[in-house]
Scaffold this motif. Sequence first.
Motif, PDB file in Angstrom:
ATOM      1  N   HIS A  10       9.347   3.666  -0.419  1.00  0.00           N
ATOM      2  CA  HIS A  10       7.910   3.810   0.068  1.00  0.00           C
ATOM      3  C   HIS A  10       7.782   4.740   1.194  1.00  0.00           C
ATOM      4  O   HIS A  10       6.880   4.304   2.117  1.00  0.00           O
ATOM      5  CB  HIS A  10       7.121   2.548   0.241  1.00  0.00           C
ATOM      6  CG  HIS A  10       6.541   2.153  -1.400  1.00  0.00           C
ATOM      7  ND1 HIS A  10       5.929   3.018  -2.211  1.00  0.00           N
ATOM      8  CD2 HIS A  10       6.615   0.977  -1.921  1.00  0.00           C
ATOM      9  CE1 HIS A  10       5.668   2.416  -3.060  1.00  0.00           C
ATOM     10  NE2 HIS A  10       6.122   0.856  -3.175  1.00  0.00           N
ATOM     11  N   ASP A  36      10.295   4.131  -6.402  1.00  0.00           N
ATOM     12  CA  ASP A  36       9.291   4.216  -5.399  1.00  0.00           C
ATOM     13  C   ASP A  36       9.747   4.307  -4.009  1.00  0.00           C
ATOM     14  O   ASP A  36       9.806   4.037  -2.867  1.00  0.00           O
ATOM     15  CB  ASP A  36       8.576   2.654  -5.107  1.00  0.00           C
ATOM     16  CG  ASP A  36       7.841   2.167  -6.247  1.00  0.00           C
ATOM     17  OD1 ASP A  36       7.589   3.105  -7.491  1.00  0.00           O
ATOM     18  OD2 ASP A  36       6.736   1.308  -6.058  1.00  0.00           O
ATOM     19  N   ASP A  39       4.932   7.476  -1.436  1.00  0.00           N
ATOM     20  CA  ASP A  39       3.842   6.938  -1.218  1.00  0.00           C
ATOM     21  C   ASP A  39       3.771   5.807  -0.324  1.00  0.00           C
ATOM     22  O   ASP A  39       4.822   5.177   0.281  1.00  0.00           O
ATOM     23  CB  ASP A  39       3.228   6.316  -2.338  1.00  0.00           C
ATOM     24  CG  ASP A  39       2.952   7.277  -3.527  1.00  0.00           C
ATOM     25  OD1 ASP A  39       3.014   8.713  -3.136  1.00  0.00           O
ATOM     26  OD2 ASP A  39       2.682   7.202  -4.646  1.00  0.00           O
ATOM     27  N   ARG A  40       2.691   5.495   0.525  1.00  0.00           N
ATOM     28  CA  ARG A  40       2.455   4.430   1.297  1.00  0.00           C
ATOM     29  C   ARG A  40       3.002   4.773   2.720  1.00  0.00           C
ATOM     30  O   ARG A  40       2.124   4.752   3.773  1.00  0.00           O
ATOM     31  CB  ARG A  40       2.934   3.088   0.986  1.00  0.00           C
ATOM     32  CG  ARG A  40       2.324   2.527  -0.527  1.00  0.00           C
ATOM     33  CD  ARG A  40       2.921   1.217  -0.793  1.00  0.00           C
ATOM     34  NE  ARG A  40       2.364   0.666  -2.202  1.00  0.00           N
ATOM     35  CZ  ARG A  40       1.470   0.330  -2.336  1.00  0.00           C
ATOM     36  NH1 ARG A  40       0.187   0.309  -1.451  1.00  0.00           N
ATOM     37  NH2 ARG A  40       1.211   0.098  -3.593  1.00  0.00           N
ATOM     38  N   HIS A  68       5.630   4.706  -8.915  1.00  0.00           N
ATOM     39  CA  HIS A  68       4.735   5.753  -8.113  1.00  0.00           C
ATOM     40  C   HIS A  68       5.512   7.260  -8.201  1.00  0.00           C
ATOM     41  O   HIS A  68       4.759   8.101  -8.396  1.00  0.00           O
ATOM     42  CB  HIS A  68       5.195   5.464  -6.716  1.00  0.00           C
ATOM     43  CG  HIS A  68       4.287   4.575  -6.250  1.00  0.00           C
ATOM     44  ND1 HIS A  68       3.118   4.729  -5.460  1.00  0.00           N
ATOM     45  CD2 HIS A  68       4.260   3.083  -6.292  1.00  0.00           C
ATOM     46  CE1 HIS A  68       2.452   3.491  -5.309  1.00  0.00           C
ATOM     47  NE2 HIS A  68       3.115   2.484  -5.914  1.00  0.00           N
ATOM     48  N   TRP A  87      -3.471   8.763  -9.204  1.00  0.00           N
ATOM     49  CA  TRP A  87      -2.715   8.970  -8.061  1.00  0.00           C
ATOM     50  C   TRP A  87      -2.940   9.713  -6.798  1.00  0.00           C
ATOM     51  O   TRP A  87      -2.625   9.148  -5.842  1.00  0.00           O
ATOM     52  CB  TRP A  87      -1.333   9.616  -8.909  1.00  0.00           C
ATOM     53  CG  TRP A  87      -0.370   9.661  -7.635  1.00  0.00           C
ATOM     54  CD1 TRP A  87       0.632   8.583  -7.301  1.00  0.00           C
ATOM     55  CD2 TRP A  87       0.234  10.785  -7.081  1.00  0.00           C
ATOM     56  NE1 TRP A  87       1.480   8.917  -6.334  1.00  0.00           N
ATOM     57  CE2 TRP A  87       1.119  10.133  -6.112  1.00  0.00           C
ATOM     58  CE3 TRP A  87      -0.118  12.020  -7.127  1.00  0.00           C
ATOM     59  CZ2 TRP A  87       1.980  11.450  -5.348  1.00  0.00           C
ATOM     60  CZ3 TRP A  87       0.690  13.113  -6.205  1.00  0.00           C
ATOM     61  CH2 TRP A  87       1.686  12.781  -5.443  1.00  0.00           C
ATOM     62  N   ASN A  90      -5.746   7.764  -4.914  1.00  0.00           N
ATOM     63  CA  ASN A  90      -5.136   6.592  -4.200  1.00  0.00           C
ATOM     64  C   ASN A  90      -4.103   6.452  -3.478  1.00  0.00           C
ATOM     65  O   ASN A  90      -3.850   5.959  -2.362  1.00  0.00           O
ATOM     66  CB  ASN A  90      -5.134   5.427  -5.527  1.00  0.00           C
ATOM     67  CG  ASN A  90      -6.180   5.117  -6.268  1.00  0.00           C
ATOM     68  OD1 ASN A  90      -7.453   5.313  -5.458  1.00  0.00           O
ATOM     69  ND2 ASN A  90      -6.586   4.826  -7.262  1.00  0.00           N
ATOM     70  N   TRP A  91      -3.074   7.177  -3.864  1.00  0.00           N
ATOM     71  CA  TRP A  91      -1.764   7.089  -3.189  1.00  0.00           C
ATOM     72  C   TRP A  91      -1.301   8.491  -2.635  1.00  0.00           C
ATOM     73  O   TRP A  91      -0.438   8.658  -1.740  1.00  0.00           O
ATOM     74  CB  TRP A  91      -0.653   6.187  -4.092  1.00  0.00           C
ATOM     75  CG  TRP A  91      -0.956   4.712  -4.242  1.00  0.00           C
ATOM     76  CD1 TRP A  91      -1.027   3.876  -3.209  1.00  0.00           C
ATOM     77  CD2 TRP A  91      -1.476   4.295  -5.694  1.00  0.00           C
ATOM     78  NE1 TRP A  91      -1.453   2.605  -4.043  1.00  0.00           N
ATOM     79  CE2 TRP A  91      -1.795   2.931  -5.302  1.00  0.00           C
ATOM     80  CE3 TRP A  91      -1.552   4.961  -6.799  1.00  0.00           C
ATOM     81  CZ2 TRP A  91      -2.146   2.200  -6.464  1.00  0.00           C
ATOM     82  CZ3 TRP A  91      -1.867   4.145  -7.883  1.00  0.00           C
ATOM     83  CH2 TRP A  91      -2.022   2.813  -7.710  1.00  0.00           C
ATOM     84  N   LYS A  94      -0.801  10.695   0.873  1.00  0.00           N
ATOM     85  CA  LYS A  94       0.014  10.542   1.794  1.00  0.00           C
ATOM     86  C   LYS A  94       1.261  11.281   1.602  1.00  0.00           C
ATOM     87  O   LYS A  94       1.974  11.924   2.456  1.00  0.00           O
ATOM     88  CB  LYS A  94       0.255   9.080   2.120  1.00  0.00           C
ATOM     89  CG  LYS A  94       1.067   8.625   3.202  1.00  0.00           C
ATOM     90  CD  LYS A  94       0.166   8.339   4.600  1.00  0.00           C
ATOM     91  CE  LYS A  94       0.825   7.848   5.644  1.00  0.00           C
ATOM     92  NZ  LYS A  94      -0.065   7.515   6.869  1.00  0.00           N
ATOM     93  N   THR A  95       1.726  11.280   0.373  1.00  0.00           N
ATOM     94  CA  THR A  95       2.802  12.085   0.075  1.00  0.00           C
ATOM     95  C   THR A  95       2.877  13.203  -0.035  1.00  0.00           C
ATOM     96  O   THR A  95       3.467  14.086   0.518  1.00  0.00           O
ATOM     97  CB  THR A  95       3.105  11.682  -1.380  1.00  0.00           C
ATOM     98  OG1 THR A  95       3.696  10.303  -1.633  1.00  0.00           O
ATOM     99  CG2 THR A  95       4.443  12.392  -1.989  1.00  0.00           C
ATOM    100  N   TRP A 228      -1.609   0.645   2.459  1.00  0.00           N
ATOM    101  CA  TRP A 228      -1.354  -0.136   1.333  1.00  0.00           C
ATOM    102  C   TRP A 228      -2.256   0.444   0.165  1.00  0.00           C
ATOM    103  O   TRP A 228      -1.745   0.123  -0.893  1.00  0.00           O
ATOM    104  CB  TRP A 228      -2.157  -1.301   1.620  1.00  0.00           C
ATOM    105  CG  TRP A 228      -1.237  -2.187   2.913  1.00  0.00           C
ATOM    106  CD1 TRP A 228      -0.343  -1.641   3.636  1.00  0.00           C
ATOM    107  CD2 TRP A 228      -1.003  -3.602   2.778  1.00  0.00           C
ATOM    108  NE1 TRP A 228       0.292  -2.522   4.552  1.00  0.00           N
ATOM    109  CE2 TRP A 228      -0.125  -3.803   4.063  1.00  0.00           C
ATOM    110  CE3 TRP A 228      -1.220  -4.655   2.023  1.00  0.00           C
ATOM    111  CZ2 TRP A 228       0.260  -5.066   4.319  1.00  0.00           C
ATOM    112  CZ3 TRP A 228      -0.840  -5.953   2.714  1.00  0.00           C
ATOM    113  CH2 TRP A 228      -0.038  -6.053   3.967  1.00  0.00           C
TER     114      TRP A 228
END
Length: 228
Positions: A10, A36, A39-40, A68, A87, A90-91, A94-95, A228
Amino acid sequence: MRRFAIGDIHGGLQTFLALIRRINPRDNDRIYLLGDYIDRGPDSKGVLETIISMQEAGCDIRPIRGNHEDMLIRNLSGDHDLYSWAWVENWGQKTLFSFGVKRPEDLPVRYRKFLAGLPYYLEEEDFIFVHAGLNLGLDDPVRDTPAEQMVWERSYIPESRPAFMQRVVCGHRVCTLDAARQSLHEQVLQIDNGAFTNQQPEHGNLLALNLDTMQLFVQPWIDRKAVW
């Protein structure tokens, strides 16, 4: 040859590198990554680049697809499922930020090619590696478990069926260190300790498992705060 499995990274590049140093892989060792990678955490790009570079350097490192990565891949292909639509909101921010882009389609080809090549599972004679789980009640759990279950759902183990010959090694579902250690004696081995949560000692560690000795390596999260 030693064999290792590593749980959900992550975006925690520094934590991942510290764990690699801890297991100190030799030239003929094999490392399975359970999905995974993105993300995060703060450095999804760095994690992917490290994995790709290790492969290019000749390291026998074998990554599979997590939920992910699956969501990102579906945003690239347009083949959405129930989860992938959200995606980016929500996550994915960051990526994408770690790559310096705003849209999935702006990711460099090098990384898109790597992601597209990730399998849903890998297997050896004694282990199956899958991100979330298998339906062990099916006649052929490896071939017949839907891809969605492999990346999203825990393994189903029917009470009335003889034990599946291979043991299943999973990430995805965050468990305590005690639960991870207990699972090493069971049919399904769970090695996601929620590294990104940074809640040591019972959570917040990236885990590596020596598959031949059942030694568990525990690396606390040392990256910046994760989302998170």
